[in-house]
Design a protein around this motif. Structure first.
Motif, PDB file in Angstrom:
ATOM      1  N   ALA A  68       0.863  -1.179   0.000  1.00  0.00           N
ATOM      2  CA  ALA A  68       0.000   0.000   0.000  1.00  0.00           C
ATOM      3  C   ALA A  68       0.898   1.228   0.000  1.00  0.00           C
ATOM      4  CB  ALA A  68      -0.914   0.007   1.217  1.00  0.00           C
ATOM      5  N   SER A  69       0.771   2.064  -1.017  1.00  0.00           N
ATOM      6  CA  SER A  69       1.623   3.256  -1.128  1.00  0.00           C
ATOM      7  C   SER A  69       0.739   4.488  -1.194  1.00  0.00           C
ATOM      8  CB  SER A  69       2.530   3.161  -2.357  1.00  0.00           C
ATOM      9  OG  SER A  69       1.808   2.777  -3.510  1.00  0.00           O
ATOM     10  N   PHE A  70       1.011   5.444  -0.293  1.00  0.00           N
ATOM     11  CA  PHE A  70       0.148   6.605  -0.117  1.00  0.00           C
ATOM     12  C   PHE A  70       0.732   7.841  -0.798  1.00  0.00           C
ATOM     13  CE2 PHE A  70      -0.078   4.358   4.186  1.00  0.00           C
ATOM     14  CZ  PHE A  70      -1.042   3.476   3.745  1.00  0.00           C
ATOM     15  N   SER A  71      -0.164   8.702  -1.265  1.00  0.00           N
ATOM     16  CA  SER A  71       0.236   9.972  -1.858  1.00  0.00           C
ATOM     17  C   SER A  71      -0.464  11.114  -1.139  1.00  0.00           C
ATOM     18  CB  SER A  71      -0.121   9.992  -3.352  1.00  0.00           C
ATOM     19  OG  SER A  71       0.384  11.159  -3.977  1.00  0.00           O
ATOM     20  N   PHE A  72      -0.115  12.335  -1.516  1.00  0.00           N
ATOM     21  CA  PHE A  72      -0.631  13.525  -0.841  1.00  0.00           C
ATOM     22  C   PHE A  72      -2.126  13.717  -1.065  1.00  0.00           C
ATOM     23  CE2 PHE A  72       0.787  14.714  -5.051  1.00  0.00           C
ATOM     24  CZ  PHE A  72      -0.233  15.507  -5.533  1.00  0.00           C
ATOM     25  N   TYR A  73      -2.732  13.004  -2.028  1.00  0.00           N
ATOM     26  CA  TYR A  73      -4.173  13.134  -2.242  1.00  0.00           C
ATOM     27  C   TYR A  73      -4.972  12.030  -1.546  1.00  0.00           C
ATOM     28  CZ  TYR A  73      -2.520  10.297  -6.241  1.00  0.00           C
ATOM     29  OH  TYR A  73      -1.894   9.368  -7.036  1.00  0.00           O
ATOM     30  N   ASN A  74      -4.283  11.191  -0.780  1.00  0.00           N
ATOM     31  CA  ASN A  74      -4.966  10.159   0.002  1.00  0.00           C
ATOM     32  C   ASN A  74      -5.341  10.686   1.382  1.00  0.00           C
ATOM     33  OD1 ASN A  74      -2.797   7.886  -1.597  1.00  0.00           O
ATOM     34  ND2 ASN A  74      -5.018   7.889  -1.867  1.00  0.00           N
ATOM     35  N   THR A  75      -6.181   9.917   2.080  1.00  0.00           N
ATOM     36  CA  THR A  75      -6.681  10.358   3.393  1.00  0.00           C
ATOM     37  C   THR A  75      -6.634   9.220   4.407  1.00  0.00           C
ATOM     38  OG1 THR A  75      -8.986   9.730   2.961  1.00  0.00           O
ATOM     39  CG2 THR A  75      -8.295  11.934   2.231  1.00  0.00           C
ATOM     40  N   LYS A  76      -6.724   9.599   5.677  1.00  0.00           N
ATOM     41  CA  LYS A  76      -6.815   8.600   6.742  1.00  0.00           C
ATOM     42  C   LYS A  76      -8.103   7.803   6.637  1.00  0.00           C
ATOM     43  CE  LYS A  76      -3.913  10.990  10.120  1.00  0.00           C
ATOM     44  NZ  LYS A  76      -3.871  11.655  11.458  1.00  0.00           N
ATOM     45  N   GLU A  77      -9.154   8.439   6.166  1.00  0.00           N
ATOM     46  CA  GLU A  77     -10.432   7.727   5.975  1.00  0.00           C
ATOM     47  C   GLU A  77     -10.269   6.604   4.955  1.00  0.00           C
ATOM     48  OE1 GLU A  77     -11.113  11.484   7.913  1.00  0.00           O
ATOM     49  OE2 GLU A  77     -10.102  11.046   5.987  1.00  0.00           O
ATOM     50  N   GLU A  78      -9.468   6.832   3.941  1.00  0.00           N
ATOM     51  CA  GLU A  78      -9.192   5.778   2.962  1.00  0.00           C
ATOM     52  C   GLU A  78      -8.376   4.660   3.594  1.00  0.00           C
ATOM     53  OE1 GLU A  78      -9.118   7.704  -1.450  1.00  0.00           O
ATOM     54  OE2 GLU A  78      -7.431   8.256  -0.161  1.00  0.00           O
ATOM     55  N   ILE A  79      -7.463   5.019   4.474  1.00  0.00           N
ATOM     56  CA  ILE A  79      -6.695   3.984   5.171  1.00  0.00           C
ATOM     57  C   ILE A  79      -7.622   3.128   6.020  1.00  0.00           C
ATOM     58  CG2 ILE A  79      -4.936   3.579   6.942  1.00  0.00           C
ATOM     59  CD1 ILE A  79      -3.442   6.012   5.850  1.00  0.00           C
TER      60      ILE A  79
END
Length: 404
Positions: free
Chosen positions: A378-389
Protein backbone atom coordinates in the motif's frame (compact mmCIF):
# COMPACT_ATOMS: atom_id res chain seq x y z
CA UNK A 1 -1.33 20.96 6.52
CA UNK A 2 -2.99 20.58 3.12
CA UNK A 3 -6.40 21.54 1.74
CA UNK A 4 -7.09 17.90 0.96
CA UNK A 5 -10.58 18.51 -0.43
CA UNK A 6 -9.27 21.04 -2.92
CA UNK A 7 -6.42 18.72 -3.88
CA UNK A 8 -8.71 15.74 -4.41
CA UNK A 9 -10.94 17.89 -6.61
CA UNK A 10 -7.94 18.18 -8.96
CA UNK A 11 -8.00 14.40 -9.54
CA UNK A 12 -11.34 13.36 -11.11
CA UNK A 13 -10.33 9.70 -11.26
CA UNK A 14 -10.53 9.50 -7.46
CA UNK A 15 -14.28 10.12 -7.58
CA UNK A 16 -15.16 6.94 -9.46
CA UNK A 17 -16.36 3.60 -8.17
CA UNK A 18 -14.63 0.27 -8.65
CA UNK A 19 -16.71 -2.90 -8.28
CA UNK A 20 -19.48 -0.73 -6.90
CA UNK A 21 -17.28 0.73 -4.16
CA UNK A 22 -15.60 4.16 -3.94
CA UNK A 23 -12.10 3.90 -5.35
CA UNK A 24 -9.28 3.92 -2.81
CA UNK A 25 -6.09 4.23 -4.83
CA UNK A 26 -3.06 2.98 -2.91
CA UNK A 27 -0.82 1.99 -5.83
CA UNK A 28 0.99 5.30 -6.06
CA UNK A 29 4.46 3.71 -6.01
CA UNK A 30 3.56 2.13 -9.35
CA UNK A 31 2.16 5.32 -10.89
CA UNK A 32 0.61 8.53 -9.64
CA UNK A 33 -2.73 9.88 -10.74
CA UNK A 34 -2.83 13.00 -12.93
CA UNK A 35 -4.31 16.37 -11.93
CA UNK A 36 -6.63 18.23 -14.28
CA UNK A 37 -3.94 20.77 -15.09
CA UNK A 38 -1.83 17.99 -16.61
CA UNK A 39 -4.73 16.52 -18.55
CA UNK A 40 -5.67 19.99 -19.85
CA UNK A 41 -2.08 20.74 -20.89
CA UNK A 42 -1.93 17.58 -23.02
CA UNK A 43 -5.11 18.53 -24.87
CA UNK A 44 -3.98 22.15 -25.32
CA UNK A 45 -0.69 21.05 -26.84
CA UNK A 46 -2.34 18.87 -29.46
CA UNK A 47 -5.06 21.44 -30.18
CA UNK A 48 -2.81 24.50 -30.47
CA UNK A 49 0.92 23.91 -31.14
CA UNK A 50 1.36 20.29 -32.24
CA UNK A 51 4.47 20.20 -34.44
CA UNK A 52 7.90 18.59 -34.55
CA UNK A 53 10.58 20.47 -32.68
CA UNK A 54 14.08 21.84 -33.34
CA UNK A 55 13.72 21.38 -37.09
CA UNK A 56 11.13 23.75 -38.45
CA UNK A 57 11.17 27.45 -39.25
CA UNK A 58 7.39 27.65 -39.21
CA UNK A 59 5.54 29.17 -36.28
CA UNK A 60 4.07 26.01 -34.75
CA UNK A 61 7.44 24.29 -34.72
CA UNK A 62 9.01 27.27 -33.01
CA UNK A 63 6.21 27.43 -30.42
CA UNK A 64 6.51 23.71 -29.68
CA UNK A 65 10.30 23.98 -29.44
CA UNK A 66 10.06 26.92 -27.05
CA UNK A 67 7.58 25.04 -24.83
CA UNK A 68 9.72 21.90 -24.81
CA UNK A 69 12.90 23.78 -23.91
CA UNK A 70 11.08 25.83 -21.28
CA UNK A 71 10.06 22.56 -19.64
CA UNK A 72 13.70 21.46 -19.67
CA UNK A 73 14.62 24.67 -17.84
CA UNK A 74 11.85 24.10 -15.28
CA UNK A 75 13.28 20.66 -14.54
CA UNK A 76 16.80 22.06 -14.36
CA UNK A 77 15.71 24.50 -11.66
CA UNK A 78 13.63 21.86 -9.89
CA UNK A 79 16.63 19.55 -9.37
CA UNK A 80 19.11 22.46 -9.14
CA UNK A 81 21.30 21.39 -12.05
CA UNK A 82 24.01 23.84 -13.14
CA UNK A 83 22.82 23.92 -16.73
CA UNK A 84 19.84 22.84 -18.80
CA UNK A 85 22.37 20.95 -20.95
CA UNK A 86 22.59 18.47 -18.05
CA UNK A 87 18.88 17.58 -18.37
CA UNK A 88 18.15 14.76 -20.82
CA UNK A 89 14.57 13.85 -21.67
CA UNK A 90 14.04 10.08 -21.63
CA UNK A 91 11.20 7.58 -21.71
CA UNK A 92 11.55 6.93 -17.97
CA UNK A 93 13.90 5.79 -15.23
CA UNK A 94 14.59 2.46 -16.92
CA UNK A 95 15.64 4.20 -20.13
CA UNK A 96 17.91 6.59 -18.25
CA UNK A 97 19.72 3.83 -16.37
CA UNK A 98 20.18 1.81 -19.54
CA UNK A 99 21.56 4.86 -21.33
CA UNK A 100 24.21 5.38 -18.65
CA UNK A 101 25.03 1.70 -18.17
CA UNK A 102 25.39 1.12 -21.90
CA UNK A 103 27.77 4.03 -22.35
CA UNK A 104 29.66 3.42 -19.12
CA UNK A 105 30.46 -0.15 -20.12
CA UNK A 106 32.86 1.23 -22.72
CA UNK A 107 35.02 2.55 -19.84
CA UNK A 108 35.12 -0.77 -17.96
CA UNK A 109 37.54 -3.66 -18.10
CA UNK A 110 38.17 -6.93 -16.31
CA UNK A 111 38.97 -6.30 -12.66
CA UNK A 112 36.73 -3.25 -12.41
CA UNK A 113 33.76 -3.37 -10.05
CA UNK A 114 30.24 -1.94 -10.01
CA UNK A 115 28.40 -1.63 -6.70
CA UNK A 116 24.62 -1.80 -6.41
CA UNK A 117 22.47 -2.47 -3.36
CA UNK A 118 20.42 -5.47 -2.31
CA UNK A 119 17.21 -3.46 -2.57
CA UNK A 120 17.47 -2.30 -6.17
CA UNK A 121 14.61 -2.42 -8.65
CA UNK A 122 15.31 -4.79 -11.53
CA UNK A 123 15.87 -1.69 -13.69
CA UNK A 124 18.96 -0.90 -11.64
CA UNK A 125 20.23 -4.48 -11.65
CA UNK A 126 19.86 -5.87 -15.17
CA UNK A 127 21.51 -2.97 -17.09
CA UNK A 128 24.60 -3.27 -14.88
CA UNK A 129 24.66 -7.03 -15.43
CA UNK A 130 24.67 -6.26 -19.16
CA UNK A 131 27.55 -3.82 -18.63
CA UNK A 132 29.54 -6.44 -16.71
CA UNK A 133 28.92 -9.09 -19.36
CA UNK A 134 30.16 -6.74 -22.08
CA UNK A 135 33.24 -5.53 -20.22
CA UNK A 136 34.32 -8.32 -17.89
CA UNK A 137 33.75 -6.13 -14.81
CA UNK A 138 32.25 -7.61 -11.62
CA UNK A 139 28.97 -6.74 -9.91
CA UNK A 140 29.12 -6.37 -6.12
CA UNK A 141 26.14 -6.08 -3.79
CA UNK A 142 25.74 -3.83 -0.74
CA UNK A 143 23.75 -6.03 1.69
CA UNK A 144 20.77 -4.98 3.81
CA UNK A 145 19.46 -6.04 7.21
CA UNK A 146 16.08 -7.32 8.39
CA UNK A 147 14.78 -3.80 8.96
CA UNK A 148 15.44 -2.92 5.34
CA UNK A 149 18.45 -0.66 5.94
CA UNK A 150 21.66 -0.93 3.96
CA UNK A 151 24.57 -2.21 6.05
CA UNK A 152 26.98 0.67 5.64
CA UNK A 153 29.80 -1.17 7.38
CA UNK A 154 29.71 -3.68 4.55
CA UNK A 155 29.56 -0.90 1.98
CA UNK A 156 32.71 0.57 3.53
CA UNK A 157 34.43 -2.80 3.07
CA UNK A 158 33.27 -3.19 -0.53
CA UNK A 159 34.22 0.24 -1.86
CA UNK A 160 37.80 0.33 -3.17
CA UNK A 161 39.99 1.61 -5.96
CA UNK A 162 38.53 -0.98 -8.35
CA UNK A 163 35.03 0.46 -7.88
CA UNK A 164 34.11 2.45 -10.99
CA UNK A 165 30.36 2.95 -10.50
CA UNK A 166 28.00 2.91 -7.52
CA UNK A 167 24.33 2.73 -8.55
CA UNK A 168 21.77 2.85 -5.74
CA UNK A 169 18.14 3.72 -5.24
CA UNK A 170 17.31 6.86 -3.30
CA UNK A 171 14.15 5.26 -1.89
CA UNK A 172 13.18 1.59 -2.11
CA UNK A 173 9.98 0.99 -4.04
CA UNK A 174 9.31 -2.23 -2.13
CA UNK A 175 10.22 -1.19 1.42
CA UNK A 176 10.03 2.60 1.49
CA UNK A 177 13.54 2.86 2.94
CA UNK A 178 15.24 6.22 2.40
CA UNK A 179 18.89 5.41 1.78
CA UNK A 180 21.82 7.55 3.05
CA UNK A 181 22.81 8.49 -0.47
CA UNK A 182 24.89 11.54 0.49
CA UNK A 183 27.20 9.32 2.54
CA UNK A 184 27.37 6.77 -0.29
CA UNK A 185 28.13 9.47 -2.87
CA UNK A 186 30.88 11.04 -0.78
CA UNK A 187 32.56 7.70 -0.04
CA UNK A 188 32.35 6.64 -3.69
CA UNK A 189 33.98 9.86 -4.84
CA UNK A 190 36.87 9.30 -2.42
CA UNK A 191 37.92 6.28 -4.51
CA UNK A 192 37.17 7.97 -7.83
CA UNK A 193 33.93 6.11 -8.56
CA UNK A 194 30.96 7.66 -10.34
CA UNK A 195 27.51 7.50 -8.74
CA UNK A 196 24.08 7.02 -10.27
CA UNK A 197 21.01 7.55 -8.09
CA UNK A 198 17.68 5.96 -9.03
CA UNK A 199 15.23 8.64 -7.95
CA UNK A 200 12.05 7.06 -9.32
CA UNK A 201 10.52 6.57 -5.86
CA UNK A 202 12.09 9.65 -4.29
CA UNK A 203 10.92 12.41 -6.60
CA UNK A 204 7.20 12.06 -5.73
CA UNK A 205 8.04 12.80 -2.10
CA UNK A 206 11.10 15.04 -2.01
CA UNK A 207 12.79 17.67 -4.16
CA UNK A 208 16.29 16.46 -5.08
CA UNK A 209 19.19 18.90 -5.14
CA UNK A 210 21.74 17.30 -7.43
CA UNK A 211 24.43 19.87 -6.70
CA UNK A 212 24.11 19.44 -2.94
CA UNK A 213 24.11 15.66 -3.35
CA UNK A 214 27.04 15.89 -5.80
CA UNK A 215 25.79 12.78 -7.64
CA UNK A 216 27.05 12.19 -11.15
CA UNK A 217 23.73 10.94 -12.48
CA UNK A 218 20.16 11.13 -11.16
CA UNK A 219 17.25 9.49 -12.97
CA UNK A 220 13.49 9.57 -12.47
CA UNK A 221 10.17 8.97 -14.21
CA UNK A 222 7.49 11.51 -15.09
CA UNK A 223 4.50 9.27 -14.44
CA UNK A 224 5.35 8.87 -10.77
CA UNK A 225 5.24 12.64 -10.22
CA UNK A 226 1.79 13.20 -11.74
CA UNK A 227 3.16 13.55 -15.27
CA UNK A 228 2.50 11.47 -18.39
CA UNK A 229 3.72 7.92 -18.87
CA UNK A 230 6.61 7.48 -21.28
CA UNK A 231 8.47 10.47 -19.86
CA UNK A 232 11.52 10.72 -17.66
CA UNK A 233 14.66 12.65 -16.88
CA UNK A 234 18.33 11.79 -16.78
CA UNK A 235 20.41 14.39 -15.00
CA UNK A 236 24.11 14.02 -15.60
CA UNK A 237 27.08 16.21 -14.80
CA UNK A 238 28.14 17.88 -18.02
CA UNK A 239 31.63 16.39 -17.87
CA UNK A 240 30.22 12.87 -17.63
CA UNK A 241 27.65 13.40 -20.38
CA UNK A 242 30.41 14.68 -22.65
CA UNK A 243 32.38 11.47 -22.01
CA UNK A 244 29.53 9.02 -22.59
CA UNK A 245 28.96 7.82 -26.15
CA UNK A 246 25.48 8.28 -27.64
CA UNK A 247 22.92 5.64 -26.71
CA UNK A 248 20.94 5.80 -29.96
CA UNK A 249 21.70 7.08 -33.43
CA UNK A 250 19.42 8.97 -35.78
CA UNK A 251 17.99 12.40 -36.32
CA UNK A 252 18.54 15.26 -33.88
CA UNK A 253 21.58 13.73 -32.14
CA UNK A 254 23.90 14.53 -35.05
CA UNK A 255 26.00 17.52 -36.03
CA UNK A 256 27.11 16.28 -39.44
CA UNK A 257 26.49 13.04 -41.34
CA UNK A 258 28.40 11.63 -44.29
CA UNK A 259 28.75 8.03 -45.37
CA UNK A 260 32.31 8.15 -44.11
CA UNK A 261 31.78 9.73 -40.67
CA UNK A 262 29.20 11.21 -38.32
CA UNK A 263 29.81 13.87 -35.69
CA UNK A 264 27.46 14.34 -32.79
CA UNK A 265 25.37 17.23 -31.59
CA UNK A 266 26.17 19.10 -28.42
CA UNK A 267 24.40 18.39 -25.15
CA UNK A 268 21.62 17.68 -24.46
CA UNK A 269 20.65 16.68 -28.01
CA UNK A 270 23.44 14.12 -28.27
CA UNK A 271 21.25 11.74 -26.24
CA UNK A 272 17.87 12.64 -27.72
CA UNK A 273 17.74 10.83 -31.06
CA UNK A 274 14.57 10.95 -33.11
CA UNK A 275 11.26 12.67 -32.48
CA UNK A 276 10.74 12.69 -28.71
CA UNK A 277 7.57 12.52 -26.66
CA UNK A 278 7.08 16.24 -27.20
CA UNK A 279 3.72 16.56 -25.48
CA UNK A 280 4.97 14.44 -22.59
CA UNK A 281 8.10 16.52 -22.12
CA UNK A 282 6.17 19.78 -22.15
CA UNK A 283 3.48 18.52 -19.80
CA UNK A 284 6.04 17.09 -17.36
CA UNK A 285 6.92 20.70 -16.63
CA UNK A 286 3.28 21.37 -15.75
CA UNK A 287 3.27 18.41 -13.35
CA UNK A 288 6.38 19.71 -11.59
CA UNK A 289 4.82 23.16 -11.35
CA UNK A 290 1.73 21.61 -9.77
CA UNK A 291 3.71 19.75 -7.11
CA UNK A 292 5.87 22.76 -6.33
CA UNK A 293 2.68 24.79 -5.99
CA UNK A 294 1.58 22.46 -3.20
CA UNK A 295 5.05 22.39 -1.68
CA UNK A 296 7.28 19.37 -1.10
CA UNK A 297 7.72 20.16 2.59
CA UNK A 298 3.96 19.99 3.04
CA UNK A 299 3.74 16.83 0.94
CA UNK A 300 6.46 15.13 3.00
CA UNK A 301 4.84 16.03 6.33
CA UNK A 302 1.37 14.99 5.23
CA UNK A 303 2.52 11.67 3.82
CA UNK A 304 4.53 10.96 6.98
CA UNK A 305 1.30 11.38 8.95
CA UNK A 306 -0.44 8.91 6.62
CA UNK A 307 2.46 6.47 6.96
CA UNK A 308 2.41 6.57 10.75
CA UNK A 309 -1.36 6.17 10.86
CA UNK A 310 -1.43 3.32 8.36
CA UNK A 311 1.45 1.50 10.07
CA UNK A 312 -0.27 1.69 13.47
CA UNK A 313 -3.64 0.50 12.13
CA UNK A 314 -2.24 -2.37 10.06
CA UNK A 315 -0.15 -3.70 12.94
CA UNK A 316 -3.33 -4.06 14.98
CA UNK A 317 -4.34 -6.91 12.65
CA UNK A 318 -3.25 -10.21 14.17
CA UNK A 319 -0.71 -12.12 12.09
CA UNK A 320 0.22 -9.12 9.92
CA UNK A 321 3.92 -8.42 9.37
CA UNK A 322 5.38 -5.31 7.77
CA UNK A 323 8.53 -5.66 5.65
CA UNK A 324 10.63 -2.51 5.73
CA UNK A 325 10.80 -0.96 9.17
CA UNK A 326 13.69 1.44 8.67
CA UNK A 327 13.64 4.58 10.76
CA UNK A 328 13.92 6.69 7.62
CA UNK A 329 11.21 5.65 5.18
CA UNK A 330 8.53 7.13 3.00
CA UNK A 331 4.83 6.36 2.61
CA UNK A 332 5.09 2.74 1.47
CA UNK A 333 3.90 -0.20 3.56
CA UNK A 334 4.64 -3.74 2.36
CA UNK A 335 3.02 -6.47 4.41
CA UNK A 336 1.84 -10.06 4.55
CA UNK A 337 -0.55 -11.95 6.78
CA UNK A 338 0.67 -15.24 8.15
CA UNK A 339 -0.61 -18.18 6.15
CA UNK A 340 -2.14 -16.08 3.35
CA UNK A 341 -0.80 -15.40 -0.14
CA UNK A 342 -0.45 -11.69 -0.97
CA UNK A 343 -2.12 -12.17 -4.36
CA UNK A 344 -5.27 -13.53 -2.74
CA UNK A 345 -5.44 -10.57 -0.38
CA UNK A 346 -4.99 -8.17 -3.29
CA UNK A 347 -7.83 -9.74 -5.28
CA UNK A 348 -10.28 -9.51 -2.40
CA UNK A 349 -9.47 -5.92 -1.40
CA UNK A 350 -9.84 -4.92 -5.07
CA UNK A 351 -13.40 -6.25 -4.99
CA UNK A 352 -13.91 -3.82 -2.11
CA UNK A 353 -12.62 -0.90 -4.16
CA UNK A 354 -9.07 -0.75 -2.80
CA UNK A 355 -6.18 -0.71 -5.29
CA UNK A 356 -2.94 -2.13 -3.88
CA UNK A 357 0.00 -3.82 -5.56
CA UNK A 358 0.93 -7.46 -4.92
CA UNK A 359 3.96 -9.50 -5.98
CA UNK A 360 7.70 -8.92 -5.86
CA UNK A 361 7.45 -5.32 -7.13
CA UNK A 362 10.35 -5.86 -9.54
CA UNK A 363 12.60 -6.47 -6.53
CA UNK A 364 12.83 -10.25 -6.51
CA UNK A 365 16.14 -10.29 -4.57
CA UNK A 366 14.40 -8.51 -1.67
CA UNK A 367 11.71 -11.18 -1.56
CA UNK A 368 14.36 -13.90 -1.71
CA UNK A 369 16.14 -12.23 1.22
CA UNK A 370 12.99 -12.47 3.33
CA UNK A 371 12.06 -15.91 1.97
CA UNK A 372 8.63 -14.82 0.74
CA UNK A 373 6.88 -14.91 -2.66
CA UNK A 374 5.92 -11.25 -2.50
CA UNK A 375 4.02 -8.72 -0.42
CA UNK A 376 0.92 -6.60 -0.44
CA UNK A 377 2.08 -3.02 -0.96
CA UNK A 378 0.00 0.00 0.00
CA UNK A 379 1.62 3.26 -1.13
CA UNK A 380 0.15 6.61 -0.12
CA UNK A 381 0.24 9.97 -1.86
CA UNK A 382 -0.63 13.53 -0.84
CA UNK A 383 -4.17 13.13 -2.24
CA UNK A 384 -4.97 10.16 0.00
CA UNK A 385 -6.68 10.36 3.39
CA UNK A 386 -6.81 8.60 6.74
CA UNK A 387 -10.43 7.73 5.97
CA UNK A 388 -9.19 5.78 2.96
CA UNK A 389 -6.69 3.98 5.17
CA UNK A 390 -9.59 2.97 7.42
CA UNK A 391 -11.28 1.47 4.36
CA UNK A 392 -8.08 -0.44 3.57
CA UNK A 393 -7.95 -1.80 7.11
CA UNK A 394 -11.51 -3.10 6.93
CA UNK A 395 -10.84 -4.61 3.50
CA UNK A 396 -7.75 -6.42 4.75
CA UNK A 397 -9.67 -7.72 7.76
CA UNK A 398 -12.41 -8.97 5.42
CA UNK A 399 -9.83 -10.69 3.23
CA UNK A 400 -8.27 -12.34 6.24
CA UNK A 401 -11.65 -13.58 7.40
CA UNK A 402 -12.51 -14.99 3.97
CA UNK A 403 -9.15 -16.69 3.43
CA UNK A 404 -8.56 -18.11 6.89
Amino acid sequence: MLDINAIRADFPILNQKVNGKPLVYFDNAATAQKPKVVEKAIIEYYETINANIHRGVHTLSQLATDAYEESRKKIQHHVNAKSDKEIIFTAGTTFGINLVANGFSSFLKKGDEILISAMEHHSNIVPWQFACERSGASLKIIPMNEEGDLILEEFDKLINSNTKMVAVTHISNALGTVNPIKYIIDEAHKVGAAVLIDGAQATPHIKPDVQALDCDFYVFSGHKICGPTGTGILYGKEAWLDKLPPYQGGGEMIKTVTFEKTTYACLPHKFEAGTPNIAGGIVLGYAIDYLNGIGFDKIKAYEKDLLDYGTKKLLEIEGLKIYGTAKEKTSVISFNIQGLHPYDIGVIVDKLGVAVRTGHHCTQPIMDFYGIPGTVRASFSFYNTKEEIDILIEAVKKAKQMLS
